[in-house]
Enzyme design. Structure first.
Site, PDB file in Angstrom:
ATOM      1  N   GLN A  80      -1.583  49.072 -38.742  1.00 23.57           N
ATOM      2  CA  GLN A  80      -0.629  48.884 -37.849  1.00 23.57           C
ATOM      3  C   GLN A  80      -0.457  50.153 -37.073  1.00 23.57           C
ATOM      4  O   GLN A  80       0.191  51.102 -38.030  1.00 23.57           O
ATOM      5  CB  GLN A  80       0.049  48.102 -37.822  1.00 23.57           C
ATOM      6  N   ASP A 118     -10.844  47.392 -36.072  1.00 27.07           N
ATOM      7  CA  ASP A 118     -10.206  47.944 -34.912  1.00 27.07           C
ATOM      8  C   ASP A 118     -11.200  48.571 -34.058  1.00 27.07           C
ATOM      9  O   ASP A 118     -11.019  48.758 -33.064  1.00 27.07           O
ATOM     10  CB  ASP A 118      -8.977  48.708 -35.315  1.00 27.07           C
ATOM     11  N   LYS A 153      -0.890  38.388 -36.491  1.00 27.16           N
ATOM     12  CA  LYS A 153      -2.384  38.311 -37.110  1.00 27.16           C
ATOM     13  C   LYS A 153      -2.566  37.680 -38.140  1.00 27.16           C
ATOM     14  O   LYS A 153      -3.506  36.934 -38.470  1.00 27.16           O
ATOM     15  CB  LYS A 153      -2.457  39.850 -37.410  1.00 27.16           C
TER      16      LYS A 153
END
Ligand code: NDP
Length: 307
Positions: free
Chosen positions: A112, A135, A68
């Site tokens: 995460q 997200d 990422k």
């Protein structure tokens, strides 16, 4: 017997038009995002920033976070990595999120998952400013998606929708089934398809005669986490199949290999289009994270997304 039948089917030729190449699509999408990030910088002096928080040492998570960060920088955006010890207390993580929420150079925040046991993931996701929730897991964004508002949409279903629209064009009126009803994939996927005016069925572990439900669909999205569960004869001729599943199974050489939730070779002989695993939905997820970061930065600054 079944394995022999599967093995007897021809291997898909490279460039098979039935295969939906998510890797190539994601590469084009990243290029487009980089071009837009360039315009945003040139026109408004804005460089979007993405903060990724990793708690603990999970090797798979560490690889995702590295990828990422690399792709964020490659598209001309800023990447901020925060690595915390596996023993980090929830209060410490929440105070980092409060700092990131208040930091104007950070436009997107991603924590995460999974998190260590002492931390409640929902409390952490709820603490992220919904405007920076790239997200799309915050309840405010879930609610906006459900009510047709301006949401940040979870990356994996957003990527699936892009692949479907690229392949099929107009989706309105099509019969779609989503197998799986998780908050991160199945439910938002179903809502996105509903938003495109598909007629949507959501299937799950209690669905009766799943094969028959699947056979009615022109679009089938599998997000189950069960290796090769969707068989060839579950798929209507010409249907478009999006395989979200990522499952590690033992390979013939003693190593593990990745397979999806769809029995790829069997389904290929029925489907009009199908995403492979790997190389289908997976690469779209990070590309859509970058897209969400760009979108979040533009909204926070009150400027339109560059064309
Ligand atoms: P979850 O485990 O959260 O959800 C799985 C869903 O599948 C549940 O709704 C469950 O139903 C349903 N299900 C389980 N067994 C069956 C069955 N036999 N028949 C019908 N439905 C069933 O998984 P996720 O949604 O998080 O992920 C799904 C898959 O997608 C996984 O393989 C995951 O690794 C992959 N994934 C891939 C991503 C990518 O970037 N490509 C990103 C995210 C996930 P019920 O609710 O009734 O229990």
């Amino acid at each position: 017997m079944k394995d022999a039948m599967i093995a007897a089917q021809p291997r898909p030729a490279a460039g098979d038009p039935r295969i939906i190449d998510g890797k190539a699509f994601a590469a084009r999408l990243r290029q487009a995002i980089a071009a837009k990030a360039g315009l945003l910088k040139a026109g408004h002096g804005i460089v979007p920033g993405l903060a990724v928080v990793l708690v603990g040492e999970d090797p798979a998570s560490a690889v995702y976070v590295r990828n990422k960060a690399r792709e964020t920088v490659a598209t001309g955006m800023r990447s901020f990595e925060h690595r915390l010890e596996a023993t980090t207390a929830q209060a410490e993580l929440l105070s980092l999120i409060a700092r990131l929420n208040a930091d104007a150079s950070v436009n997107g925040i991603l924590v995460q998952l999974p998190l260590p046991r002492q931390i409640d993931p929902q409390a952490v996701l709820d603490a992220i400013d919904p405007a920076k929730d790239v997200d799309g897991f915050h309840v405010v964004n879930a609610g906006r998606l459900a009510t047709g508002g301006q949401a940040l949409v979870p990356c994996t279903p957003l990527g699936c929708l892009m692949l479907l629209k690229d392949r099929l064009g107009e989706l309105s009126g099509r019969r779609a089934i989503v197998v799986g009803r998780s908050n991160i994939v199945g439910k938002p996927m179903a809502l996105l398809l509903l938003g495109e005016s598909c007629t949507v069925t959501i299937a799950h572990s209690r669905t009766r005669d799943l094969a028959a439900e699947c056979r009615r669909a022109e679009i089938l999205v599998a997000a189950v986490g069960k290796p090769e569960m969707i068989r060839g004869d579950w798929v209507a001729p010409g249907a478009t199949v999006i395989d979200v599943g990522i499952n590690r199974v033992p390979g013939a050489d003693g190593k593990t290999r990745l397979v999806g939730d769809v029995a790829f070779k069997e389904v290929l002989s029925h489907a009009g289009g199908i995403t492979p695993v790997p190389g289908g939905v997976g690469p779209m997820t990070i590309a859509c994270l970058l897209q969400n970061t760009l979108t979040a930065a533009c909204r926070q600054h009150g400027v339109p997304l560059p064309e």
